[in-house]
Design a protein around this motif. Structure first.
Motif, PDB file in Angstrom:
ATOM      1  N   LEU A 192       7.156  12.611   7.510  1.00 19.91           N
ATOM      2  CA  LEU A 192       6.629  11.251   7.376  1.00 19.91           C
ATOM      3  C   LEU A 192       5.111  11.273   7.439  1.00 19.91           C
ATOM      4  CD1 LEU A 192       7.364   8.169   7.299  1.00 19.91           C
ATOM      5  CD2 LEU A 192       7.223   8.232   9.802  1.00 19.91           C
ATOM      6  N   PHE A 193       4.479  10.567   6.496  1.00 21.14           N
ATOM      7  CA  PHE A 193       3.022  10.507   6.455  1.00 21.14           C
ATOM      8  C   PHE A 193       2.557   9.055   6.373  1.00 21.14           C
ATOM      9  CE2 PHE A 193       3.906  14.704   4.664  1.00 21.14           C
ATOM     10  CZ  PHE A 193       2.958  15.505   5.281  1.00 21.14           C
ATOM     11  N   GLU A 194       1.463   8.760   7.064  1.00 19.42           N
ATOM     12  CA  GLU A 194       0.760   7.509   6.821  1.00 19.42           C
ATOM     13  C   GLU A 194      -0.256   7.789   5.729  1.00 19.42           C
ATOM     14  OE1 GLU A 194      -1.897   4.060   9.068  1.00 19.42           O
ATOM     15  OE2 GLU A 194      -1.397   5.923  10.114  1.00 19.42           O
ATOM     16  N   CYS A 195      -0.167   7.036   4.642  1.00 20.53           N
ATOM     17  CA  CYS A 195      -0.962   7.357   3.457  1.00 20.53           C
ATOM     18  C   CYS A 195      -1.927   6.236   3.089  1.00 20.53           C
ATOM     19  CB  CYS A 195      -0.053   7.608   2.251  1.00 20.53           C
ATOM     20  SG  CYS A 195       1.131   8.960   2.470  1.00 20.53           S
ATOM     21  N   THR A 196      -3.057   6.641   2.533  1.00 22.88           N
ATOM     22  CA  THR A 196      -3.945   5.721   1.844  1.00 22.88           C
ATOM     23  C   THR A 196      -3.607   5.806   0.364  1.00 22.88           C
ATOM     24  OG1 THR A 196      -5.720   6.051   3.463  1.00 22.88           O
ATOM     25  CG2 THR A 196      -6.333   5.133   1.321  1.00 22.88           C
ATOM     26  N   VAL A 197      -3.297   4.666  -0.250  1.00 20.30           N
ATOM     27  CA  VAL A 197      -2.892   4.647  -1.659  1.00 20.30           C
ATOM     28  C   VAL A 197      -4.084   4.214  -2.504  1.00 20.30           C
ATOM     29  CG1 VAL A 197      -1.232   3.784  -3.340  1.00 20.30           C
ATOM     30  CG2 VAL A 197      -0.563   4.028  -0.928  1.00 20.30           C
ATOM     31  N   TYR A 198      -4.460   5.080  -3.428  1.00 20.26           N
ATOM     32  CA  TYR A 198      -5.582   4.803  -4.336  1.00 20.26           C
ATOM     33  C   TYR A 198      -5.043   4.411  -5.704  1.00 20.26           C
ATOM     34  CZ  TYR A 198      -8.644   7.146  -0.939  1.00 20.26           C
ATOM     35  OH  TYR A 198      -9.340   7.494   0.190  1.00 20.26           O
ATOM     36  N   LEU A 199      -5.689   3.424  -6.309  1.00 16.05           N
ATOM     37  CA  LEU A 199      -5.351   2.982  -7.662  1.00 16.05           C
ATOM     38  C   LEU A 199      -6.514   3.329  -8.577  1.00 16.05           C
ATOM     39  CD1 LEU A 199      -3.330   1.361  -9.435  1.00 16.05           C
ATOM     40  CD2 LEU A 199      -4.637  -0.694  -8.837  1.00 16.05           C
TER      41      LEU A 199
ATOM     42  N   ARG B  24      -1.649   6.116  -9.516  1.00 18.75           N
ATOM     43  CA  ARG B  24      -1.722   5.908  -8.075  1.00 18.75           C
ATOM     44  C   ARG B  24      -1.611   7.258  -7.395  1.00 18.75           C
ATOM     45  NH1 ARG B  24       0.789   1.088  -9.490  1.00 18.75           N
ATOM     46  NH2 ARG B  24      -0.041  -0.780  -8.425  1.00 18.75           N
ATOM     47  N   ALA B  25      -2.349   7.417  -6.304  1.00 19.97           N
ATOM     48  CA  ALA B  25      -2.291   8.667  -5.539  1.00 19.97           C
ATOM     49  C   ALA B  25      -2.189   8.338  -4.062  1.00 19.97           C
ATOM     50  CB  ALA B  25      -3.521   9.530  -5.818  1.00 19.97           C
ATOM     51  N   TRP B  26      -1.274   9.037  -3.389  1.00 11.44           N
ATOM     52  CA  TRP B  26      -1.047   8.849  -1.956  1.00 11.44           C
ATOM     53  C   TRP B  26      -1.691  10.027  -1.206  1.00 11.44           C
ATOM     54  CZ3 TRP B  26       1.851   6.925  -5.718  1.00 11.44           C
ATOM     55  CH2 TRP B  26       2.521   5.691  -5.532  1.00 11.44           C
ATOM     56  N   TYR B  27      -2.697   9.756  -0.373  1.00 12.08           N
ATOM     57  CA  TYR B  27      -3.387  10.779   0.402  1.00 12.08           C
ATOM     58  C   TYR B  27      -3.012  10.620   1.877  1.00 12.08           C
ATOM     59  CZ  TYR B  27      -6.490  12.333  -3.382  1.00 12.08           C
ATOM     60  OH  TYR B  27      -7.004  12.876  -4.535  1.00 12.08           O
ATOM     61  N   ALA B  28      -2.613  11.727   2.518  1.00 11.21           N
ATOM     62  CA  ALA B  28      -2.221  11.697   3.930  1.00 11.21           C
ATOM     63  C   ALA B  28      -3.436  11.429   4.805  1.00 11.21           C
ATOM     64  CB  ALA B  28      -1.559  13.012   4.316  1.00 11.21           C
ATOM     65  N   LYS B  29      -3.331  10.434   5.687  1.00 14.52           N
ATOM     66  CA  LYS B  29      -4.455  10.099   6.554  1.00 14.52           C
ATOM     67  C   LYS B  29      -4.736  11.193   7.574  1.00 14.52           C
ATOM     68  CE  LYS B  29      -5.042   5.111   6.601  1.00 14.52           C
ATOM     69  NZ  LYS B  29      -5.138   3.923   7.486  1.00 14.52           N
ATOM     70  N   GLU B  30      -3.689  11.816   8.110  1.00 17.22           N
ATOM     71  CA  GLU B  30      -3.892  12.824   9.145  1.00 17.22           C
ATOM     72  C   GLU B  30      -4.294  14.174   8.568  1.00 17.22           C
ATOM     73  OE1 GLU B  30      -0.330  14.119  11.230  1.00 17.22           O
ATOM     74  OE2 GLU B  30       0.886  13.049   9.764  1.00 17.22           O
ATOM     75  N   TRP B  31      -4.187  14.330   7.249  1.00 13.13           N
ATOM     76  CA  TRP B  31      -4.615  15.555   6.576  1.00 13.13           C
ATOM     77  C   TRP B  31      -5.497  15.161   5.393  1.00 13.13           C
ATOM     78  CZ3 TRP B  31      -3.867  20.237   8.665  1.00 13.13           C
ATOM     79  CH2 TRP B  31      -2.862  20.373   9.618  1.00 13.13           C
ATOM     80  N   PRO B  32      -6.747  14.768   5.630  1.00  9.76           N
ATOM     81  CA  PRO B  32      -7.622  14.304   4.555  1.00  9.76           C
ATOM     82  C   PRO B  32      -7.663  15.284   3.380  1.00  9.76           C
ATOM     83  CG  PRO B  32      -8.661  13.949   6.682  1.00  9.76           C
ATOM     84  CD  PRO B  32      -7.417  14.753   6.947  1.00  9.76           C
ATOM     85  N   GLY B  33      -7.439  14.753   2.189  1.00  9.97           N
ATOM     86  CA  GLY B  33      -7.444  15.575   0.987  1.00  9.97           C
ATOM     87  C   GLY B  33      -6.062  16.008   0.527  1.00  9.97           C
TER      88      GLY B  33
END
Length: 347
Positions: free
Chosen positions: A298-305, A315-324
């Protein structure tokens, strides 16, 4: 003295009616725990029901089917859930998939009592997908026969079992997430959240030699949707104070190296240009934050459009706890779609 005694008694009586902090907090805490949309809060959650038709029922289907559900996207006020009916071999006919919007509001259809049914009793139901506390709803004396529905208490909207004279549907698969009522932790001990750093190092993903992640890329092109699968492995092979080296290797679908395929090396510098590795290379904007379950957790993600080089919606989902770390990417255009998902991650 008599007057003083009356004052003290009045003060004591008044205290009896003052709301103490403990009951209020307990009530608030209990209220906070209830979530009528728990089932839909986690993107990537899946569940499946197996329908077995009853024999000798005219007008009914005769072959077993599977009914699959997946939470595709989660927003602040709604979720998008894909529904598809699969055949006995768990294959979907072309164009069978459709998406239903679930609004996070008190009048959502998923929260309403089933029409024509009466609440009977509470039961604990054990299935191949797990054990669920359910409310049994019954509809008796119908022209087409009696019907029963077992609906989950902890996951409103989830049908655990349904039976009528035409057949029975039973939950056979369900994605459990840590924190769910009834969740059972896997055998492998997970790292506690308390052990995680309070502030995430932006270089966390790239600063440890050996960190590895694998992407599965599914692309469909043309009017016929011709599909191709690509698997890419990323591995941090060198680390220094100035930067790191990431080796990109193409793999087979069995995650084996392709003979004769040379890996590509990517140099990442820990300077003013480093932040470009933490979000899409194209001009993008943050659309939302989303909790997403993946093959690796399970990841908390920042979703970029954004739009890709061809001008297609992405759209791209980037993991908050693992930047990049990209855990998911979806690109859609005319006669084109591509879904990238993470299938392996090792620190």
């Amino acid at each position: 003295m008599h007057k003083l005694l009356l004052v003290l008694l009045a003060s004591f009586a008044g205290c009896l009616f003052l709301p103490g902090p403990a009951p209020v907090n307990a009530k608030d805490e209990k209220k906070a725990e209830k979530d009528n949309f728990r089932l839909y809060r986690i993107a990537g959650r899946k569940w499946m029901l197996h329908r077995i038709p009853a024999t000798g029922q005219e007008g009914g289907d005769t072959s077993p089917t599977f009914h699959s559900y997946e939470v595709r996207n989660v927003y602040e006020d709604r979720a998008e859930v894909a529904e598809v009916t699969l055949d006995e071999g768990k294959k979907a006919p072309e164009g069978a998939n459709f998406v239903v919007k679930v609004n996070f509001s008190d009048d959502a259809p998923q929260l309403k009592d089933p029409i024509g049914y009466t609440k009977s009793k509470q039961e604990k139901l054990k299935t191949d997908a797990g054990t669920f506390d359910c409310i049994l709803w019954v509809s008796l004396g119908r022209e087409d026969g009696d019907s029963r529905i077992w609906r989950s208490i902890d996951f409103p909207g989830l049908i655990v079992k349904q039976s009528d004279r035409f057949g029975t549907r039973t939950l056979v698969e369900f994605t459990w997430v840590e924190g769910d009522p009834g969740y059972k932790a896997p055998g492998k001990k997970k790292k506690k959240k308390d052990d995680d750093p309070e502030e995430i190092d932006p270089k966390r993903l790239f600063s440890s030699k050996g960190t590895t992640w694998v992407h599965h890329i599914d692309t469909a092109r043309g009017e016929r949707g011709t599909r191709s699968i690509e698997v890419q492995q990323y591995q941090v092979t060198k680390v220094s104070e100035e930067g790191c080296e990431v080796e990109i290797t193409k793999l087979t679908q069995l995650l084996e190296k392709i003979k004769g395929e040379e890996p590509r090396k990517l140099e990442i510098k820990f300077d003013d240009t480093f932040s470009a590795n933490l979000e899409p290379a194209e001009r993008s904007r943050v659309e939302r934050t989303e909790l997403r379950i993946t093959d690796v957790g399970l990841f908390e993600c920042t979703v970029y459009l954004y739009k890709d080089e061809e001008g297609r919606e992405a759209r791209a989902w980037y993991a908050k706890e693992w930047p990049g770390l990209v855990v998911r990417r979806v690109i859609e255009g005319e006669n084109y779609s591509q879904v990238t998902r993470i299938i392996k991650f090792e620190e």
